[in-house]
Design a protein around this motif. Structure first.
Motif, PDB file in Angstrom:
ATOM      1  N   ALA A 714      35.913  62.817  46.507  1.00  0.00           N
ATOM      2  CA  ALA A 714      34.577  62.486  46.012  1.00  0.00           C
ATOM      3  C   ALA A 714      34.438  62.752  44.525  1.00  0.00           C
ATOM      4  N   LEU A 715      35.197  63.731  43.997  1.00  0.00           N
ATOM      5  CA  LEU A 715      35.079  64.092  42.590  1.00  0.00           C
ATOM      6  C   LEU A 715      36.208  63.528  41.739  1.00  0.00           C
ATOM      7  N   SER A 716      36.949  62.601  42.292  1.00  0.00           N
ATOM      8  CA  SER A 716      38.061  62.029  41.536  1.00  0.00           C
ATOM      9  C   SER A 716      37.556  61.160  40.392  1.00  0.00           C
ATOM     10  N   ALA A 717      38.464  60.828  39.505  1.00  0.00           N
ATOM     11  CA  ALA A 717      38.098  60.039  38.325  1.00  0.00           C
ATOM     12  C   ALA A 717      37.623  58.642  38.693  1.00  0.00           C
ATOM     13  N   GLY A 718      38.056  58.133  39.840  1.00  0.00           N
ATOM     14  CA  GLY A 718      37.659  56.786  40.233  1.00  0.00           C
ATOM     15  C   GLY A 718      36.255  56.691  40.795  1.00  0.00           C
ATOM     16  N   THR A 719      35.603  57.841  41.013  1.00  0.00           N
ATOM     17  CA  THR A 719      34.231  57.845  41.560  1.00  0.00           C
ATOM     18  C   THR A 719      33.249  58.064  40.424  1.00  0.00           C
ATOM     19  N   GLY A 720      32.190  57.293  40.423  1.00  0.00           N
ATOM     20  CA  GLY A 720      31.188  57.418  39.378  1.00  0.00           C
ATOM     21  C   GLY A 720      30.534  58.790  39.374  1.00  0.00           C
TER      22      GLY A 720
END
Length: 848
Positions: A714-720
């Motif tokens: 959920a906190l990865s770079a791909g998630t806004g």
């Protein structure tokens, strides 16, 4: 003012009370006697109008002086007027007493003399087919009308009410769901745009007289002119003519009405026409008649008018079938702050002035001291003495004949309350206004439902009280269970005597806590509920069945089902269950099903405690839980921010409800639905995915490693950033203890927050502030300390690449410092030996 118009209510205030009202009026206005005093009061009118004013005043005075009738103009709920009326009746000894009030109440006059009748009470009139159309005519112990009623019943005089019949006034009142009127003699049709416009121009005669006398406060003028003039200077009763104050008042009211006409009271001509007709009837039948009415109406009753003209005004008025009865009233509802049009500022204070035989200020201070002592405040006899002295001194400095409520309040604040206004709020609530609740004889006319309710109140020892109190019930006891059933049935009927409250001592299902407070308006609610049945249980059963059939949503049906179980209404359950089954089968909206389930589960749970059969409800609840579990993942997809927040609330409620169901398979099916929501990557808002993960974590169905994996995704770079912040909000909504005990989760949150781009940080910050604001202060402080030290700062370093430990602690043990600490510990434990003491002394010497 509302209901009774401001002018009508206030116009009655100038009525001088007590046998010494004549001297009081003279003092207040600078004249020599009652007539001179009020003549001086109206000297401020324009010279152009003075001739007309004098003519009307003389006509009123002439009628007042007629031998076969006296017009006793009063202030409603004025103790001075009450004393004056009593003195006038004793002197005149009329054969008939006419009182401003609904003629339909003539048959209830006899109850006024019943020893069981204790004011404050009120006459209640309501339309038979529409009980919401109702009006009250309240009477306090110090009301002139009540004094006249009691005098007439004891003296054997005929009593008649002469105001416009309630059949007309209530028929003229719009049936728009307005609150019942609490206005004696309210003008018919007193609502709508015309009435609102008229309210802006209504005249307050009391204010006119007070301003003319040089007062800026009408209430203070009333006290000085009437209430503080209880006799001559030596305390003996005044021997003047008891009718003279009323003649003077008629003159003053005549002058004011000559200038201002009806004073903005558009319906007064109709009411006064009916009063004149009833007065003519009494004068033909009796040799001596006394009329007790609002002082504002005296000039109109004294005026010479044609009978045909009065009858023409009453012709064509609409009429309704009404019923009347006596109901208990309260001092609080007599107060102007309650919205009562003829209300007064201080019912408790006025009752004290009316009942105090002598030394009213001293007796009042004693009451206040007793109240403060009950609240554990240190008040001695010396406080009372000094407060009385200060009040008298203030009255003298302000030029008042006796200390009034303002002087006593100032003295109490300075002497007994040490300058604080906090105890004064209690004094005003308990004494100045008061919570006195009247009583009505059991044989007073009432609707059958009211009689059944009164019988149950006596059986269950639940006495109605005006003062709010808490009632704790243990449902394992028969009496308490019966009380609970009665209160729940009344809630179903809309009779808000009791309100459920959260219990302080127990969260179990066998206890309930209620806040009870009886308001006079509940008499109207009881009359309204009478359309459902003649007993409480029959009315509640019919009301519950009707509510289920006409429910707009499935949640309303389940709430009704819960209410049926709480109120023990087995005859209503078949109807409710049939409606529930039909609605549940047709409703496919998961949000609707989720909103309906908690009430059903509570009903099943309470049914077990109360011994009621809730098996059918349990089956429906299980079916709803299964359907919600199946439909939850697709229902969570594609929601906006508001929809996601609403669905999250439903998910939390369903989760708590499912945990109470006895079937483990249902709980497993619900957990699978939550896992599907938590692991679905696209389409479901982060708020819901985070909330589902947190619920699984709390139930032990999601281990720490899996929770860290979901958070990492959920906190990865791909998630806004906004989506990530929503996930955190949902996951941490249950509190921040997870971050305190799981450093890996804290490190993920810390690292993500540090990497949020500056452009998106302003959008993310409000979400995070809202999330962390829900944490307990201690949790927030601990999380802050861990972030400052670093997530792994608390672990002991174990290798060459290990991070430093906590600030102030070395990487290895310091034997010298450890020995000093060990010595202190041995002292505390009592294990120190002589050798230890000697060694410690040497060490201390070396240190020195």
């Amino acid at each position: 003012m509302t209901a009774r118009t401001a002018a009508d209510a206030a116009a009655t205030r100038p009525a001088l009370g007590g046998a010494t009202a004549e001297g009081a009026a003279a003092t207040a206005t600078g004249g020599e006697g009652a007539g001179a005093g009020f003549r001086a009061a109206v000297e401020g009118v324009d010279a152009v109008d003075r001739a007309a004013a004098t003519a009307v005043a003389r006509a009123a005075g002439a009628a007042e002086a007629a031998e076969d009738v006296v017009l006793l103009g009063v202030r409603h709920h004025g103790p001075g007027s009450a004393r004056a009326v009593l003195a006038a009746l004793e002197a005149y000894r009329p054969q008939a007493v006419l009182i401003e009030g609904p003629p339909e109440a003539d048959v209830l006059v006899g109850l006024a003399g019943d020893p069981a009748m204790r004011p404050p009470v009120a006459l209640l009139a309501h339309v038979v087919d529409d009980p919401a159309r109702a009006a009250f005519w309240p009477f306090a112990e110090f009301s002139p009308e009540w004094v006249a009623l009691r005098w007439a019943t004891k003296a054997g005089a005929e009593v008649r009410f002469i105001d416009l019949p309630a059949a007309h006034s209530l028929a003229l009142r719009p049936a728009t769901g307005e609150d019942p009127a609490t206005d004696p003699g309210a003008a018919p049709g007193g609502s709508g745009p015309e009435a609102a416009a008229a309210a802006d121009v209504r005249v307050d005669p009391l204010a006119v007289l007070a301003e003319t006398a040089g007062y800026d406060d009408p209430e203070r003028w009333w006290e000085d002119a009437v209430e503080h003039r209880g006799g001559t200077a030596d305390g003996s009763p005044d021997s003047g003519d008891p009718l003279a104050p009323f003649a003077a008042l008629a003159e003053a009211m005549g002058a004011i009405r000559a200038i201002h006409g009806d004073g903005g009271h558009l319906q007064d001509p109709v009411r006064e026409a009916h009063m004149r007709l009833r007065l003519r009837e009494a004068r033909r039948a009796y040799e001596r008649t006394a009329v007790v009415c609002g002082a504002w109406h005296v000039p109109a009753l004294a005026a010479r008018t044609a009978v045909a003209a009065d009858r023409q005004l009453l012709k064509g008025l609409p009429k309704a079938k009404v019923e009347t009865t006596w109901v208990p009233w309260t001092h609080r509802r007599l107060a102007r702050a309650s919205g009562y049009g003829a209300g007064i500022d201080s019912p408790g204070w006025y009752r004290h002035l009316f009942t105090a035989a002598d030394r009213p200020v001293t007796r009042w201070m004693t009451k206040v001291a007793g109240l403060l002592r009950e609240e554990d405040l240190p008040v001695s006899s010396a406080h009372v003495i000094e407060a009385v002295r200060l009040a008298d001194t203030l009255a003298a400095m302000r030029g008042r004949p006796l200390a009034g409520l303002g002087e006593t309040t100032d003295a109490i604040r300075a002497v007994m309350c040490e300058g604080s206004d906090v105890p004064l709020a209690l004094i005003r609530d308990r004494l100045v206004v008061g919570d006195v609740l009247g009583e009505v004889p059991p044989d007073a006319p009432a609707v059958p439902l009211a009689r059944d309710l009164a019988r149950q109140q006596r059986t269950l020892r639940l006495k109605p009280e005006a003062l709010e109190r808490e009632l704790d019930l243990d449902l394992r006891k028969d009496t308490d269970a019966a009380r609970s059933r009665l209160l729940h049935r009344l809630v179903l009927l809309g009779i808000g005597w009791g309100e459920p409250a959260r219990g302080r001592d127990s969260k179990g299902t066998f206890r309930e806590t209620w806040r009870l407070r009886w308001e006079p308006e509940l008499a109207v609610r009881v009359a309204e509920a009478g359309i459902w049945g003649t007993t409480v249980v029959a009315a509640a059963t019919a009301r519950a069945s009707d509510a289920a059939v006409h429910s707009a949503t499935l949640a309303e049906v389940t709430a009704t089902a819960e209410a049926c179980l709480l109120a023990d209404l087995p005859d209503a359950l078949p109807v409710v269950m049939r409606v529930l089954a039909d609605r549940a089968a047709l409703d496919t909206d998961v949000a609707h099903l989720a909103a309906a389930l908690p009430a059903l589960v509570r009903a099943v749970r309470y049914g077990d405690v109360r011994g009621t059969d809730s098996a059918a409800l349990g089956e429906v609840a299980a079916g709803l839980a299964l359907r919600i579990s199946v439909g939850l993942p697709p229902a969570c997809s594609g929601l906006d921010a508001d929809g996601a927040a609403a669905m999250r609330a439903h998910v939390d409620e369903v989760h708590r409800a499912v945990a109470l169901l006895p079937d483990p398979a249902l709980r497993d099916r619900w957990a699978a639905a939550l896992r599907s929501v938590a692991e679905r990557d696209g389409g479901i808002p982060g708020l819901l995915r985070g909330a589902a993960a947190r619920l699984l974590r709390d139930d032990g169905r999601l281990d720490a490693e899996e929770a860290a994996r979901l958070m990492g995704l959920a906190l990865s770079a791909g998630t806004g950033p906004a989506e990530s912040a929503g996930w955190i909000e949902g996951f941490l909504a249950g509190g921040g203890m997870l971050l305190v005990h799981d450093e890996k989760l804290l490190a993920l949150v810390d690292g993500w927050l540090a990497g949020v781009p500056a452009a998106a940080f302003d959008d993310v910050l409000p979400l995070l502030r809202r999330t962390f604001a829900e944490f307990e202060p201690g949790v927030r402080r601990t999380v802050g300390e861990l972030v400052r030290r670093g997530p792994s700062a608390g672990r002991r370093p174990g290798g060459a690449g290990a991070e430093p430990g906590l600030p102030g602690f070395g990487a290895t043990l310091d034997p010298a410092r450890a020995d000093a600490a060990a010595h202190t510990v041995r002292l505390l434990l009592g294990t120190t030996t002589t050798t230890d003491l000697g060694t410690q002394g040497e060490g201390e010497a070396d240190d020195d």
